[in-house]
Design a protein around this motif. Structure first.
Motif, PDB file in Angstrom:
ATOM      1  N   GLY A 124      84.982  17.997  50.803  1.00  0.00           N
ATOM      2  CA  GLY A 124      85.794  19.198  50.627  1.00  0.00           C
ATOM      3  C   GLY A 124      87.246  19.043  51.023  1.00  0.00           C
ATOM      4  N   ALA A 125      87.643  17.856  51.472  1.00  0.00           N
ATOM      5  CA  ALA A 125      89.046  17.632  51.812  1.00  0.00           C
ATOM      6  C   ALA A 125      89.921  17.865  50.588  1.00  0.00           C
ATOM      7  N   HIS A 126      91.058  18.470  50.790  1.00  0.00           N
ATOM      8  CA  HIS A 126      92.063  18.754  49.764  1.00  0.00           C
ATOM      9  C   HIS A 126      91.769  19.980  48.910  1.00  0.00           C
ATOM     10  N   LEU A 127      90.593  20.573  48.985  1.00  0.00           N
ATOM     11  CA  LEU A 127      90.328  21.773  48.201  1.00  0.00           C
ATOM     12  C   LEU A 127      91.003  22.988  48.816  1.00  0.00           C
ATOM     13  N   ASN A 128      91.461  23.907  47.961  1.00  0.00           N
ATOM     14  CA  ASN A 128      91.898  25.189  48.500  1.00  0.00           C
ATOM     15  C   ASN A 128      90.657  25.996  48.885  1.00  0.00           C
ATOM     16  N   GLU A 129      90.857  27.085  49.604  1.00  0.00           N
ATOM     17  CA  GLU A 129      89.705  27.826  50.122  1.00  0.00           C
ATOM     18  C   GLU A 129      88.833  28.387  48.993  1.00  0.00           C
ATOM     19  N   LYS A 130      89.455  28.824  47.921  1.00  0.00           N
ATOM     20  CA  LYS A 130      88.701  29.380  46.794  1.00  0.00           C
ATOM     21  C   LYS A 130      87.724  28.344  46.225  1.00  0.00           C
ATOM     22  N   SER A 131      88.228  27.141  45.978  1.00  0.00           N
ATOM     23  CA  SER A 131      87.378  26.077  45.441  1.00  0.00           C
ATOM     24  C   SER A 131      86.400  25.560  46.491  1.00  0.00           C
ATOM     25  N   PHE A 132      86.820  25.511  47.732  1.00  0.00           N
ATOM     26  CA  PHE A 132      85.959  25.056  48.824  1.00  0.00           C
ATOM     27  C   PHE A 132      84.701  25.917  48.915  1.00  0.00           C
ATOM     28  N   PHE A 133      84.899  27.239  48.991  1.00  0.00           N
ATOM     29  CA  PHE A 133      83.759  28.140  49.166  1.00  0.00           C
ATOM     30  C   PHE A 133      82.861  28.156  47.929  1.00  0.00           C
ATOM     31  N   ALA A 134      83.441  27.914  46.757  1.00  0.00           N
ATOM     32  CA  ALA A 134      82.630  27.840  45.545  1.00  0.00           C
ATOM     33  C   ALA A 134      81.848  26.533  45.503  1.00  0.00           C
ATOM     34  N   ALA A 135      82.518  25.425  45.805  1.00  0.00           N
ATOM     35  CA  ALA A 135      81.896  24.103  45.687  1.00  0.00           C
ATOM     36  C   ALA A 135      80.765  23.901  46.690  1.00  0.00           C
ATOM     37  N   VAL A 136      80.933  24.428  47.886  1.00  0.00           N
ATOM     38  CA  VAL A 136      79.930  24.195  48.928  1.00  0.00           C
ATOM     39  C   VAL A 136      78.576  24.793  48.547  1.00  0.00           C
ATOM     40  N   GLU A 137      78.593  25.803  47.692  1.00  0.00           N
ATOM     41  CA  GLU A 137      77.344  26.441  47.259  1.00  0.00           C
ATOM     42  C   GLU A 137      76.531  25.526  46.333  1.00  0.00           C
ATOM     43  N   PHE A 138      77.194  24.590  45.663  1.00  0.00           N
ATOM     44  CA  PHE A 138      76.520  23.724  44.692  1.00  0.00           C
ATOM     45  C   PHE A 138      76.140  22.365  45.269  1.00  0.00           C
ATOM     46  N   ALA A 139      76.758  21.975  46.378  1.00  0.00           N
ATOM     47  CA  ALA A 139      76.596  20.624  46.907  1.00  0.00           C
ATOM     48  C   ALA A 139      75.383  20.509  47.829  1.00  0.00           C
ATOM     49  N   ASP A 140      74.591  19.483  47.625  1.00  0.00           N
ATOM     50  CA  ASP A 140      73.478  19.204  48.541  1.00  0.00           C
ATOM     51  C   ASP A 140      73.991  18.669  49.874  1.00  0.00           C
ATOM     52  N   THR A 141      74.960  17.775  49.797  1.00  0.00           N
ATOM     53  CA  THR A 141      75.568  17.209  51.007  1.00  0.00           C
ATOM     54  C   THR A 141      77.067  17.464  50.956  1.00  0.00           C
ATOM     55  N   PHE A 142      77.576  18.120  51.979  1.00  0.00           N
ATOM     56  CA  PHE A 142      78.980  18.537  51.969  1.00  0.00           C
ATOM     57  C   PHE A 142      79.652  18.088  53.254  1.00  0.00           C
ATOM     58  N   VAL A 143      80.775  17.375  53.118  1.00  0.00           N
ATOM     59  CA  VAL A 143      81.535  16.887  54.264  1.00  0.00           C
ATOM     60  C   VAL A 143      83.015  17.168  54.041  1.00  0.00           C
ATOM     61  N   VAL A 144      83.788  17.008  55.087  1.00  0.00           N
ATOM     62  CA  VAL A 144      85.251  17.024  54.966  1.00  0.00           C
ATOM     63  C   VAL A 144      85.725  15.790  55.710  1.00  0.00           C
ATOM     64  N   THR A 145      86.152  14.781  54.982  1.00  0.00           N
ATOM     65  CA  THR A 145      86.372  13.470  55.593  1.00  0.00           C
ATOM     66  C   THR A 145      87.640  13.377  56.437  1.00  0.00           C
ATOM     67  N   HIS A 146      88.683  14.131  56.100  1.00  0.00           N
ATOM     68  CA  HIS A 146      89.943  13.999  56.846  1.00  0.00           C
ATOM     69  C   HIS A 146      90.720  15.308  56.758  1.00  0.00           C
ATOM     70  N   THR A 147      90.856  15.951  57.887  1.00  0.00           N
ATOM     71  CA  THR A 147      91.501  17.257  57.941  1.00  0.00           C
ATOM     72  C   THR A 147      91.902  17.565  59.370  1.00  0.00           C
ATOM     73  N   GLY A 148      92.610  18.684  59.541  1.00  0.00           N
ATOM     74  CA  GLY A 148      92.849  19.258  60.856  1.00  0.00           C
ATOM     75  C   GLY A 148      92.297  20.669  60.853  1.00  0.00           C
ATOM     76  N   PHE A 149      92.559  21.398  61.909  1.00  0.00           N
ATOM     77  CA  PHE A 149      91.941  22.706  62.087  1.00  0.00           C
ATOM     78  C   PHE A 149      93.002  23.806  62.136  1.00  0.00           C
ATOM     79  N   LYS A 150      92.818  24.815  61.307  1.00  0.00           N
ATOM     80  CA  LYS A 150      93.808  25.883  61.230  1.00  0.00           C
ATOM     81  C   LYS A 150      93.960  26.624  62.550  1.00  0.00           C
ATOM     82  N   GLY A 151      92.930  26.610  63.373  1.00  0.00           N
ATOM     83  CA  GLY A 151      93.036  27.227  64.686  1.00  0.00           C
ATOM     84  C   GLY A 151      93.994  26.494  65.604  1.00  0.00           C
ATOM     85  N   VAL A 152      94.321  25.248  65.250  1.00  0.00           N
ATOM     86  CA  VAL A 152      95.293  24.450  66.004  1.00  0.00           C
ATOM     87  C   VAL A 152      96.645  24.469  65.303  1.00  0.00           C
TER      88      VAL A 152
END
Length: 262
Positions: A124-152
């Motif tokens: 899910g790295a690089h996806l915008n939130e709209k595509s992220f939330f849509a894609a995660v519903e279809f994926a059997d295995t879902f990861v985000v390989t390289h990111t930071g955290f919006k809370g930081v």
């Protein structure tokens, strides 16, 4: 030992030299083959080069799988990547990247189905939130390989607590990138601060490292190569983390994930 979910060395200027160095390393490294402006045949050539020269500690992933010709896409997937991103930061015919307003498309859903069949994780790295939330519903295995955290640090490429929660609920992994802009600073404690943020909210079992070495240039002090290990351990120990938890983040979680991917 360090396990890294995202390193772009295959497209670096000194690829062969770095490749030889990494093959002799004790570290576990996932090499991300980034498409960018590269022709499909170039991707095939680089993937073949990796496959011919890899060692047991090196794995392949694809970043921005905007390959329209199905034959070439299938050839690339035959190299058994551990994870595939749909986009980079812009929109393409698969989905919307972090700096776009694009949506997950029918082509994107079709690719996710194929990844599921081949037991390849959707990244899910690089996806915008709209595509992220849509894609995660279809994926059997879902990861985000390289990111930071919006809370930081609230930038478009980072993931929100809500996104992290969804990944953990699917028993996926989130890899912390070392890019200073994602971490909100370049001091020597920037990486440890982000680790602590995640761990305090979500525990340690779904967290790993995804450095983005060779994918960016602005790293925190002491975190520009794999020599950061002692600094990383020391920083977390001072915050009260046990060795078993530090090792889980540093290599254990990702090693366990990859053990079933080759």
């Amino acid at each position: 030992m360090i396990a890294d979910f995202h390193n772009d060395f295959l497209t670096s200027e000194n690829c062969e030299k770095v490749f030889a160095e990494y093959k002799k390393s004790k570290n576990i490294i996932v090499c991300a083959l980034f498409k960018g402006e590269r022709a499909d045949k170039t991707l095939l050539s680089l993937a073949s080069f990796f496959d011919e020269n890899k060692s047991e500690n090196l794995y392949l992933s694809f970043e921005d799988f905007s390959v329209k010709e199905e034959k070439i896409a299938n050839e690339l997937l035959s190299f058994s990547p551990v994870a595939v991103t749909l986009t980079w930061n812009n929109a393409n015919f698969l989905a919307g990247g972090a700096k776009s307003d694009g949506e997950l498309t029918d082509c994107g859903k079709k690719l996710i189905k194929k990844l599921n069949e081949k037991k390849i994780a959707l990244d899910g790295a690089h996806l915008n939130e709209k595509s992220f939330f849509a894609a995660v519903e279809f994926a059997d295995t879902f990861v985000v390989t390289h990111t930071g955290f919006k809370g930081v640090r609230d930038v478009k490429r980072n993931v929100s607590d809500e996104q992290i929660k969804i990944v953990t609920e699917k028993n996926g992994l989130v890899g912390l990138a070392f890019y200073s802009d994602f971490l909100g600073g370049s001091d020597e404690n920037a990486v440890v601060k982000s680790v602590d943020y995640f761990a305090q909210k979500f525990g340690v079992k779904n967290l790993c490292l995804g450095t983005d070495f060779f994918g960016c240039e602005d790293f925190p002090l002491g975190y520009g190569d794999y020599g950061f290990e002692e600094r990383f351990e020391s920083g977390l120990t001072k915050l009260g983390y046990k060795t078993e938890h530090i090792n889980a983040i540093k290599f254990g979680n990702l090693r366990a994930f990859l053990s079933n991917r080759r």
